[in-house]
Design a protein around this motif. Structure first.
Motif, PDB file in Angstrom:
ATOM      1  N   VAL A 196      44.351  -7.348  74.642  1.00  0.00           N
ATOM      2  CA  VAL A 196      44.819  -8.217  75.722  1.00  0.00           C
ATOM      3  C   VAL A 196      44.256  -9.616  75.505  1.00  0.00           C
ATOM      4  O   VAL A 196      43.065  -9.785  75.225  1.00  0.00           O
ATOM      5  CB  VAL A 196      44.418  -7.647  77.098  1.00  0.00           C
ATOM      6  CG1 VAL A 196      44.713  -8.654  78.205  1.00  0.00           C
ATOM      7  CG2 VAL A 196      45.151  -6.340  77.367  1.00  0.00           C
ATOM      8  N   GLY A 197      45.143 -10.600  75.589  1.00  0.00           N
ATOM      9  CA  GLY A 197      44.753 -11.985  75.379  1.00  0.00           C
ATOM     10  C   GLY A 197      44.942 -12.471  73.955  1.00  0.00           C
ATOM     11  O   GLY A 197      44.875 -13.670  73.703  1.00  0.00           O
ATOM     12  N   HIS A 198      45.198 -11.535  73.019  1.00  0.00           N
ATOM     13  CA  HIS A 198      45.407 -11.967  71.628  1.00  0.00           C
ATOM     14  C   HIS A 198      46.692 -12.782  71.537  1.00  0.00           C
ATOM     15  O   HIS A 198      47.749 -12.348  71.974  1.00  0.00           O
ATOM     16  CB  HIS A 198      45.483 -10.759  70.683  1.00  0.00           C
ATOM     17  CG  HIS A 198      45.815 -11.149  69.283  1.00  0.00           C
ATOM     18  ND1 HIS A 198      44.965 -11.906  68.504  1.00  0.00           N
ATOM     19  CD2 HIS A 198      46.916 -10.907  68.522  1.00  0.00           C
ATOM     20  CE1 HIS A 198      45.525 -12.105  67.323  1.00  0.00           C
ATOM     21  NE2 HIS A 198      46.708 -11.518  67.313  1.00  0.00           N
ATOM     22  N   ARG A 199      46.568 -13.971  70.954  1.00  0.00           N
ATOM     23  CA  ARG A 199      47.720 -14.853  70.743  1.00  0.00           C
ATOM     24  C   ARG A 199      48.108 -14.792  69.270  1.00  0.00           C
ATOM     25  O   ARG A 199      47.233 -14.792  68.405  1.00  0.00           O
ATOM     26  CB  ARG A 199      47.393 -16.279  71.150  1.00  0.00           C
ATOM     27  CG  ARG A 199      47.127 -16.410  72.638  1.00  0.00           C
ATOM     28  CD  ARG A 199      46.680 -17.827  72.996  1.00  0.00           C
ATOM     29  NE  ARG A 199      46.303 -17.901  74.382  1.00  0.00           N
ATOM     30  CZ  ARG A 199      47.106 -18.303  75.360  1.00  0.00           C
ATOM     31  NH1 ARG A 199      48.337 -18.683  75.074  1.00  0.00           N
ATOM     32  NH2 ARG A 199      46.684 -18.329  76.604  1.00  0.00           N
ATOM     33  N   TYR A 200      49.409 -14.746  69.028  1.00  0.00           N
ATOM     34  CA  TYR A 200      49.896 -14.650  67.660  1.00  0.00           C
ATOM     35  C   TYR A 200      51.247 -15.343  67.557  1.00  0.00           C
ATOM     36  O   TYR A 200      51.831 -15.757  68.557  1.00  0.00           O
ATOM     37  CB  TYR A 200      49.963 -13.189  67.203  1.00  0.00           C
ATOM     38  CG  TYR A 200      50.879 -12.303  68.040  1.00  0.00           C
ATOM     39  CD1 TYR A 200      52.128 -11.930  67.570  1.00  0.00           C
ATOM     40  CD2 TYR A 200      50.484 -11.839  69.292  1.00  0.00           C
ATOM     41  CE1 TYR A 200      52.958 -11.123  68.324  1.00  0.00           C
ATOM     42  CE2 TYR A 200      51.311 -11.024  70.050  1.00  0.00           C
ATOM     43  CZ  TYR A 200      52.547 -10.675  69.557  1.00  0.00           C
ATOM     44  OH  TYR A 200      53.367  -9.884  70.307  1.00  0.00           O
ATOM     45  N   THR A 201      51.709 -15.488  66.341  1.00  0.00           N
ATOM     46  CA  THR A 201      52.956 -16.191  66.069  1.00  0.00           C
ATOM     47  C   THR A 201      53.902 -15.266  65.318  1.00  0.00           C
ATOM     48  O   THR A 201      53.472 -14.481  64.472  1.00  0.00           O
ATOM     49  CB  THR A 201      52.680 -17.445  65.212  1.00  0.00           C
ATOM     50  OG1 THR A 201      51.748 -18.264  65.925  1.00  0.00           O
ATOM     51  CG2 THR A 201      53.930 -18.235  64.938  1.00  0.00           C
ATOM     52  N   MET A 202      55.189 -15.368  65.642  1.00  0.00           N
ATOM     53  CA  MET A 202      56.231 -14.642  64.912  1.00  0.00           C
ATOM     54  C   MET A 202      57.309 -15.642  64.531  1.00  0.00           C
ATOM     55  O   MET A 202      57.540 -16.625  65.243  1.00  0.00           O
ATOM     56  CB  MET A 202      56.831 -13.524  65.772  1.00  0.00           C
ATOM     57  CG  MET A 202      55.846 -12.433  66.114  1.00  0.00           C
ATOM     58  SD  MET A 202      56.601 -11.031  66.965  1.00  0.00           S
ATOM     59  CE  MET A 202      57.208 -11.805  68.445  1.00  0.00           C
ATOM     60  N   ARG A 203      57.957 -15.374  63.405  1.00  0.00           N
ATOM     61  CA  ARG A 203      59.001 -16.271  62.926  1.00  0.00           C
ATOM     62  C   ARG A 203      60.321 -15.539  62.733  1.00  0.00           C
ATOM     63  O   ARG A 203      60.348 -14.417  62.259  1.00  0.00           O
ATOM     64  CB  ARG A 203      58.578 -16.911  61.614  1.00  0.00           C
ATOM     65  CG  ARG A 203      57.402 -17.863  61.796  1.00  0.00           C
ATOM     66  CD  ARG A 203      57.037 -18.622  60.555  1.00  0.00           C
ATOM     67  NE  ARG A 203      55.931 -19.539  60.564  1.00  0.00           N
ATOM     68  CZ  ARG A 203      55.007 -19.739  61.466  1.00  0.00           C
ATOM     69  NH1 ARG A 203      55.019 -19.076  62.550  1.00  0.00           N
ATOM     70  NH2 ARG A 203      54.047 -20.606  61.322  1.00  0.00           N
ATOM     71  N   ALA A 204      61.385 -16.240  63.113  1.00  0.00           N
ATOM     72  CA  ALA A 204      62.749 -15.744  62.965  1.00  0.00           C
ATOM     73  C   ALA A 204      63.629 -16.945  62.651  1.00  0.00           C
ATOM     74  O   ALA A 204      63.180 -18.088  62.776  1.00  0.00           O
ATOM     75  CB  ALA A 204      63.202 -15.077  64.264  1.00  0.00           C
ATOM     76  N   PRO A 205      64.872 -16.711  62.259  1.00  0.00           N
ATOM     77  CA  PRO A 205      65.758 -17.851  62.030  1.00  0.00           C
ATOM     78  C   PRO A 205      65.961 -18.651  63.326  1.00  0.00           C
ATOM     79  O   PRO A 205      66.082 -18.076  64.401  1.00  0.00           O
ATOM     80  CB  PRO A 205      67.074 -17.206  61.582  1.00  0.00           C
ATOM     81  CG  PRO A 205      66.681 -15.853  61.069  1.00  0.00           C
ATOM     82  CD  PRO A 205      65.502 -15.429  61.902  1.00  0.00           C
ATOM     83  N   ALA A 206      65.967 -19.970  63.202  1.00  0.00           N
ATOM     84  CA  ALA A 206      66.251 -20.828  64.352  1.00  0.00           C
ATOM     85  C   ALA A 206      67.678 -20.573  64.830  1.00  0.00           C
ATOM     86  O   ALA A 206      68.557 -20.241  64.035  1.00  0.00           O
ATOM     87  CB  ALA A 206      66.073 -22.293  63.964  1.00  0.00           C
ATOM     88  N   LEU A 207      67.896 -20.716  66.137  1.00  0.00           N
ATOM     89  CA  LEU A 207      69.231 -20.553  66.719  1.00  0.00           C
ATOM     90  C   LEU A 207      69.570 -21.814  67.513  1.00  0.00           C
ATOM     91  O   LEU A 207      69.319 -21.887  68.714  1.00  0.00           O
ATOM     92  CB  LEU A 207      69.277 -19.329  67.641  1.00  0.00           C
ATOM     93  CG  LEU A 207      69.137 -17.968  66.983  1.00  0.00           C
ATOM     94  CD1 LEU A 207      69.019 -16.882  68.038  1.00  0.00           C
ATOM     95  CD2 LEU A 207      70.311 -17.705  66.071  1.00  0.00           C
ATOM     96  N   PRO A 208      70.132 -22.821  66.840  1.00  0.00           N
ATOM     97  CA  PRO A 208      70.436 -24.080  67.527  1.00  0.00           C
ATOM     98  C   PRO A 208      71.315 -23.906  68.762  1.00  0.00           C
ATOM     99  O   PRO A 208      71.145 -24.635  69.742  1.00  0.00           O
ATOM    100  CB  PRO A 208      71.144 -24.912  66.455  1.00  0.00           C
ATOM    101  CG  PRO A 208      70.660 -24.342  65.157  1.00  0.00           C
ATOM    102  CD  PRO A 208      70.448 -22.872  65.412  1.00  0.00           C
TER     103      PRO A 208
END
Length: 150
Positions: free
Chosen positions: A45-57
């Motif tokens: 709980v509280g862990h911050r993370y990043t995920m990446r996917a294709p941008a959707l303009p």
């Protein structure tokens, strides 16, 4: 299933795998990367993370999600917050995704509730439509395929 609630996406999926196996797929970073998106997830709980996917303009989505583990109950529930990493992005995404697992026979009933869509924001409603279809088909199919391989 109806799409009457413009603030949420709800998915109810039976998986022919026990809750412990489904939980692994939801919480082990190397498995998450295979069916959802790569990221540096950690079950805390509280862990911050990043995920990446294709941008959707068309939805104003930058392609990068800033996420945070909000709550969990092992093998029963996982709740995460998702925000677009671009604070000036047109989508203004600030969503909560809750996964709930319930043993059912020899498998698991998996519920997904993705909330926080603004019913008056055109980009967010477009995102809700796209994500509703994606969660129900592509994502659940990928999750099922991963579980079948484990």
């Amino acid at each position: 299933m109806t799409d009457d609630d413009l603030t949420a996406v709800r998915v109810d999926q039976f998986l022919a795998h026990p809750p412990a196996k489904v939980w692994r797929a939801l919480t082990e970073p190397e498995l998450i990367a295979q069916w959802l998106m790569p990221g540096d997830f950690r079950l805390a709980v509280g862990h911050r993370y990043t995920m990446r996917a294709p941008a959707l303009p068309a939805t104003g989505f930058s392609g990068t999600i800033s996420a945070e583990v909000l709550a969990f109950e092992p093998e029963k529930m996982l709740r995460v917050g998702w925000r677009d990493a671009d604070p000036g992005g047109a989508a203004g995404a600030d969503w909560t995704i809750t996964w709930t697992l319930r043993a059912e026979g020899r498998g698991t009933r998996l519920f997904l509730v993705h909330t926080g869509f603004d019913p008056d924001h055109p980009f967010q409603q477009r995102a809700r439509q796209i994500m509703a279809g994606g969660w129900r088909s592509r994502t659940m199919n990928r999750l099922t395929a991963l579980l079948d391989r484990l």
